[in-house]
Design an enzyme around this catalytic site. Structure first.
Site, PDB file in Angstrom:
ATOM      1  N   ASP A   4      -8.355   3.638   1.362  1.00  0.00           N
ATOM      2  CA  ASP A   4      -7.340   3.899   2.378  1.00  0.00           C
ATOM      3  C   ASP A   4      -7.988   4.479   3.638  1.00  0.00           C
ATOM      4  O   ASP A   4      -8.452   5.624   3.626  1.00  0.00           O
ATOM      5  CB  ASP A   4      -6.290   4.862   1.834  1.00  0.00           C
ATOM      6  N   ASN A  46       2.344   1.751   4.234  1.00  0.00           N
ATOM      7  CA  ASN A  46       2.584   0.501   4.956  1.00  0.00           C
ATOM      8  C   ASN A  46       2.265   0.624   6.442  1.00  0.00           C
ATOM      9  O   ASN A  46       2.941   0.047   7.285  1.00  0.00           O
ATOM     10  CB  ASN A  46       4.024   0.015   4.726  1.00  0.00           C
ATOM     11  N   CYS A  85      -1.502   1.049   7.239  1.00  0.00           N
ATOM     12  CA  CYS A  85      -2.941   0.754   7.359  1.00  0.00           C
ATOM     13  C   CYS A  85      -3.316  -0.538   6.635  1.00  0.00           C
ATOM     14  O   CYS A  85      -3.501  -1.578   7.250  1.00  0.00           O
ATOM     15  CB  CYS A  85      -3.785   1.915   6.812  1.00  0.00           C
ATOM     16  N   ARG A  86      -3.423  -0.465   5.316  1.00  0.00           N
ATOM     17  CA  ARG A  86      -3.985  -1.571   4.552  1.00  0.00           C
ATOM     18  C   ARG A  86      -3.055  -2.772   4.424  1.00  0.00           C
ATOM     19  O   ARG A  86      -3.461  -3.913   4.699  1.00  0.00           O
ATOM     20  CB  ARG A  86      -4.403  -1.087   3.157  1.00  0.00           C
ATOM     21  N   SER A  87      -1.819  -2.560   3.978  1.00  0.00           N
ATOM     22  CA  SER A  87      -0.942  -3.719   3.750  1.00  0.00           C
ATOM     23  C   SER A  87      -0.521  -4.421   5.047  1.00  0.00           C
ATOM     24  O   SER A  87      -0.480  -5.654   5.069  1.00  0.00           O
ATOM     25  CB  SER A  87       0.258  -3.352   2.880  1.00  0.00           C
ATOM     26  N   CYS A 145       0.860  -1.179   0.000  1.00  0.00           N
ATOM     27  CA  CYS A 145       0.000   0.000   0.000  1.00  0.00           C
ATOM     28  C   CYS A 145       0.902   1.237   0.000  1.00  0.00           C
ATOM     29  O   CYS A 145       2.103   1.127  -0.245  1.00  0.00           O
ATOM     30  CB  CYS A 145      -1.002  -0.002   1.150  1.00  0.00           C
TER      31      CYS A 145
END
Length: 156
Positions: A125, A11, A13-15, A8
């Site tokens: 995001d 690095n 939040c999402r990944s 993401c």
């Protein structure tokens, strides 16, 4: 060993959420010794930091371990190191291709491409919209689909 890298922007939040969720799913399947999982970001703002508090809270709410996850920057050699490079949105794909200095790669995909029935084509995001619940739901569905694909492609 099969290797998966989630990507993401920062690095945090999402990944890292996807990394933690995938680790949990892989552990529950008894495949920790056969599948390596990591995450990285295309931006360098948060290198070395733990995931965002919203990510940590959502993972804890679902009993998903996030220990040891720290933000790192996507590197050119990640293209050689990882079999599946799973990006959260179109911008991440574009940025990853620039880091890898390639115009295309079969190894690079979007997580939501694994869920063609979903109305979402990207994982939004939560750093910007605060919706960590939606992120968790999309990431969990995508990780389950990814594990199913890995099992089909590698007979693990």
């Amino acid at each position: 060993m099969v290797s998966v890298l989630f990507v993401c922007l920062g690095n945090i939040c999402r990944s890292p959420m996807a990394e933690a969720v995938m680790r949990q799913i892989v552990k529950e399947a008894g495949l920790e010794q056969q599948i390596r999982i990591d995450s990285a970001g295309t931006g360098d703002w948060h290198i070395g930091n733990r995931p965002h508090q919203g990510t940590l809270s959502k993972l804890a709410e679902h009993g998903v371990d996030s220990e040891g996850i720290r933000a790192r920057l996507l590197q050119k050699n990640d293209l050689d190191e990882f079999e599946y490079i799973v990006c959260m949105d179109d911008s991440n794909v574009k940025n990853a291709m620039a880091v890898f200095a390639v115009s295309e790669s079969e190894r690079v995909m979007k997580l939501m491409d694994l869920l063609p029935e979903s109305p979402y084509r990207e994982v939004p995001d939560p750093y910007f919209d605060g919706n960590f619940t939606l992120t968790y739901e999309l990431v969990t569905g995508g990780c389950q689909a990814l594990l199913a694909r890995i099992r089909r492609e590698h007979q693990v």
